[in-house]
Design an enzyme around this catalytic site. Structure first.
Site, PDB file in Angstrom:
ATOM      1  N   VAL A   1     -19.587 -52.570 -12.550  1.00  0.00           N
ATOM      2  CA  VAL A   1     -18.798 -52.625 -13.708  1.00  0.00           C
ATOM      3  C   VAL A   1     -18.654 -54.388 -13.305  1.00  0.00           C
ATOM      4  O   VAL A   1     -18.158 -54.357 -12.012  1.00  0.00           O
ATOM      5  CB  VAL A   1     -17.866 -52.258 -14.332  1.00  0.00           C
ATOM      6  N   SER A   2     -18.061 -54.654 -14.007  1.00  0.00           N
ATOM      7  CA  SER A   2     -17.593 -56.421 -14.272  1.00  0.00           C
ATOM      8  C   SER A   2     -16.482 -56.316 -13.734  1.00  0.00           C
ATOM      9  O   SER A   2     -15.327 -55.315 -14.236  1.00  0.00           O
ATOM     10  CB  SER A   2     -17.837 -57.079 -14.687  1.00  0.00           C
ATOM     11  N   THR A   3     -15.971 -57.274 -12.917  1.00  0.00           N
ATOM     12  CA  THR A   3     -13.836 -57.151 -12.501  1.00  0.00           C
ATOM     13  C   THR A   3     -12.689 -57.300 -14.657  1.00  0.00           C
ATOM     14  O   THR A   3     -12.276 -57.316 -14.041  1.00  0.00           O
ATOM     15  CB  THR A   3     -13.248 -58.682 -12.003  1.00  0.00           C
ATOM     16  N   ARG A   4     -13.755 -57.622 -15.433  1.00  0.00           N
ATOM     17  CA  ARG A   4     -12.742 -57.523 -16.471  1.00  0.00           C
ATOM     18  C   ARG A   4     -13.065 -56.191 -17.607  1.00  0.00           C
ATOM     19  O   ARG A   4     -12.718 -55.343 -18.429  1.00  0.00           O
ATOM     20  CB  ARG A   4     -12.865 -58.883 -17.806  1.00  0.00           C
ATOM     21  N   ASP A   5     -14.705 -55.195 -16.789  1.00  0.00           N
ATOM     22  CA  ASP A   5     -14.365 -54.551 -17.632  1.00  0.00           C
ATOM     23  C   ASP A   5     -14.473 -52.864 -16.170  1.00  0.00           C
ATOM     24  O   ASP A   5     -15.452 -52.921 -15.640  1.00  0.00           O
ATOM     25  CB  ASP A   5     -15.954 -53.975 -18.208  1.00  0.00           C
TER      26      ASP A   5
END
Length: 717
Positions: A519-523
């Site tokens: 997962v990314s830092t925003r998700d």
């Protein structure tokens, strides 16, 4: 007789230098007084001084006639004798008395028998390892000087060396001949038989040198080595004989022709010379075949590289055609996305690229379905115009097989002709491990045991015979130790032995399934991926929280992708969880497949084991990359448009400037000033307005209403 020039036996220099005359042959005052006291006339005085200085220089008494005239003249001038005083041999009794005077002054005991004994012992000891007469004489000289003995004449040392050397060699001849049985003697005797047609004997063939490293000559050299080994175990016959002696015996035999060798009366000597030459030739031929092997391998690999380059050139036009078809596919997808009637957003395009319809209202679903149908029709049309899916897949398979610099699969055809020769080479040489790891040796044993195998599979374990500690053969089972090395290098071994297949393990229980999620830092919510991976099953899960931007390192993925072994499985929810671009995705998937790792994508349901599945996977990976690039392009266009509207004073309703809204508006800033002016600390004021303290300080610093000279400690006053 050995040449004196090849030894260190001391002699007068042919031209005595002035410095040497001054330093070596100049008598001191004490020596002149001593010589005058021992003689009655000038002639004996001169002779005694010359012998004293000559002995000090040489270590023995030379004949006065051999003393250089320049030395005599120098001594004569130093002691003040006239030039007409001639150096002449004294009478025998006088000469004997003069020598005794010199020995007494220098502390030398005259013991001819003792000197011969010292020299003989040194020569006999050195003759066990050396054979050159000059070397033996030098050893004797060194020992005599160390023992402060008067050196004997050169002819005496030469005769002594010749006698002892003959005795020592006679012992070696008897030793070697006693180890050769009757059958071996007969085989060696046949080497001296001359063919009446070719006028050559097998003994002459021992002196032939290796030729160019062609395959035919390599095989003939291997056959020659086998013939030499069949003559007998020369290393056993020559055990205990020093290498220098063996080299001398071989050198003597090499310069002797068959006719002269037959004339050697001593049969033991003749036999030893032949064995010495045979042993040296066997060692040399082994070096020859190894050198030729290295050259053959280099030639084979060069053929593979040349063939790879030729295939690349041949498929260059086909590669350009496939790129054209791929461009048509992208044009079709782009046309479907940019149709005048439909303008889907970035999220719609991501859904279309993954051939999935997101849940939503009916109108949105209809739009997405229509775009997907249009894109599919245009893609199929482009594929059909390019020759059809089957033809394109076959062309892609042929071209992609030779991507990169991996030419090893092309070496199979070149190795086939070398197979028997390589087995013969391994049988003819003895391999030793340089450390305690025997995996390579056991792998070679495993392959040698399967040399004649013709079945589709080879067994898991085999039993081979090795020489035990006491020399008795013992049976040893070779299983995973040697076989694991074969499996680790399976591709290379299959090139050498294409008709023999390695068996698969009886059970695939050892094969592991690795799963990857990101997962990314925003998700921050990976539950969708985790649920799908858990439902499909795995042995080990690697979870990573990193940005999906290009250039951002993903250490967990880099570690995971190197771990799977042949037969393992690597699965993920979607390729964009780890792929940076279409090229990166395809390269990684191909590398994993070449390593024997199965790749599974839970949402991109394509069978990568088929050419159609790999083709569609490549198309959708490219479409996903196109969608990401298009999104970035639209974002850049939006930023440029906002900058333009700001410069023109035509910002959108509710927007005063570009970027995120300011935390502190005019009202909040006025409140902050009022609170600070009323004596509230900046920290308390920031907490009241629910902003950061650094934001409050920055706002107050940027305005002239803040008293910068006010000390911090007064805030809480």
């Amino acid at each position: 007789m050995a040449s004196i020039d090849r030894t260190a036996y001391p002699r007068f220099a042919r031209a005595v230098a002035a410095r040497e005359l001054a330093e070596v042959f100049t008598p001191s005052t004490d020596e002149m007084e001593w010589a005058r006291s021992k003689t009655q006339d000038d002639q004996h005085f001169l002779a005694l001084l010359v012998w004293l200085k000559a002995y000090q220089r040489l270590g023995y008494f030379p004949k006065l006639a051999d003393v250089p005239a320049v030395v005599t003249q120098h001594v004569r001038s130093v002691v003040g004798l006239s030039d007409d005083m001639v150096l002449a041999e004294a009478a025998e009794r006088s000469a004997k008395r003069h020598r005794s005077f010199v020995r007494a002054r220098l502390g030398v005991d005259y013991d001819p028998e003792g000197v011969r004994a010292v020299a003989a012992e040194a020569i006999r000891k050195a003759a066990q390892a050396k054979d050159n007469p000059a070397d033996l004489i030098n050893v004797a000289l060194e020992e005599l000087v160390r023992a402060r003995c008067e050196l004997p004449g050169y002819t005496t040392l030469d005769e002594l060396t010749k006698t002892i050397r003959t005795e020592v060699n006679r012992g070696f001849f008897t030793l070697v001949a006693g180890r050769v049985d009757a059958a071996a003697r007969a085989r060696l005797a046949r080497l001296l038989v001359v063919d009446p047609v070719t006028r050559r004997s097998d003994f002459d063939g021992l002196k032939d040198v290796a030729q160019a490293a062609s395959l035919g000559k390599f095989k003939r050299r291997l056959a020659f080595l086998q013939d030499l080994d069949a003559l007998g175990p020369t290393e056993a016959w020559l055990e205990g004989v020093p290498p220098a002696k063996i080299a001398h015996f071989a050198g003597e035999a090499r310069v002797t022709d068959v006719a002269d060798l037959r004339k050697v009366i001593d049969e033991d000597k003749r036999l030893t010379l032949i064995v010495g030459l045979l042993h040296t030739v066997r060692s040399g031929v082994r070096d020859d075949v190894v050198t030729m092997f290295c050259k053959r391998m280099a030639a084979i690999h060069k053929k593979g590289r040349d063939q790879l380059e030729a295939l690349r050139e041949k498929h260059r036009a086909e590669s350009e055609r496939l790129l054209g078809v791929f461009g048509d596919v992208l044009d079709g997808v782009r046309e479907a996305f940019t149709s005048e009637s439909e303008q889907p957003g970035a999220d719609d395009m991501g859904a279309v690229a993954n051939v999935r319809v997101a849940a939503g209202d009916d109108g949105q679903e209809d739009v997405q379905e229509e775009v997907a149908k249009r894109a599919g029709r245009l893609v199929l049309k482009a594929l059909q115009q390019g020759g059809g899916v089957d033809a394109l897949a076959a062309a892609h398979e042929a071209v992609s097989a030779h991507h990169g610099n991996n030419y090893l699969p092309l070496l199979d055809q070149h190795y086939r002709s070398h197979r028997s020769a390589l087995f013969t080479l391994v049988d003819s040489i003895e391999l030793e491990s340089t450390n305690a790891d025997r995996s390579v040796l056991e792998a070679v044993e495993y392959l040698q045991a399967q040399r004649g195998a013709r079945a589709a599979f080879v067994p898991e374990r085999i039993t081979v015979e090795r020489e035990g500690p006491d020399g008795v053969p013992v049976s040893v089972t070779v299983n995973e130790a040697g076989r694991a090395h074969v499996r680790a290098n399976a591709e290379r071994y299959r090139q050498l032995y294409p008709e023999v297949l390695l068996t698969e393990p009886a059970s695939h229980a050892s094969a592991r399934v690795y799963a990857y999620a990101r997962v990314s830092t925003r998700d921050q919510n990976p539950q969708l991926q985790l649920d799908a991976l858990h439902a499909s099953g795995y042995d080990e899960l690697v979870m990573e929280k990193e940005s999906g931007k290009r250039g951002v390192a993903r250490p967990e993925w880099q570690t995971l992708v190197s771990r799977p072994r042949p037969g393992d499985t690597l699965k993920f929810w979607k390729s964009d969880r780890w792929g940076r671009s279409a090229g990166h995705v395809l390269t990684t998937v191909n590398d994993l497949r070449e390593r024997g790792v199965k790749v599974v994508s839970l949402t991109e349901n394509f069978d990568l084991g088929t050419k159609e599945g790999r083709f569609m996977f490549a198309v959708l990976a490219a479409a996903a990359e196109y969608e990401l690039e298009l999104r970035a392009e639209r974002q850049a266009e939006g930023i440029a448009a906002a900058k333009r509207r700001q410069s023109e004073g035509a910002m959108l309703p509710g927007k005063q400037r570009m970027g995120r809204p300011r935390v502190l508006g005019p009202a909040e800033l006025a409140t902050l000033r009022r609170l600070v002016g009323d004596g509230v600390s900046v920290t308390e004021a920031a907490r009241t307005l629910k902003i950061g303290r650094s934001t409050a300080y920055q706002a107050l610093t940027a305005t002239p209403h803040h008293d910068r000279s006010r000390p911090e400690g007064t805030e809480n006053a």
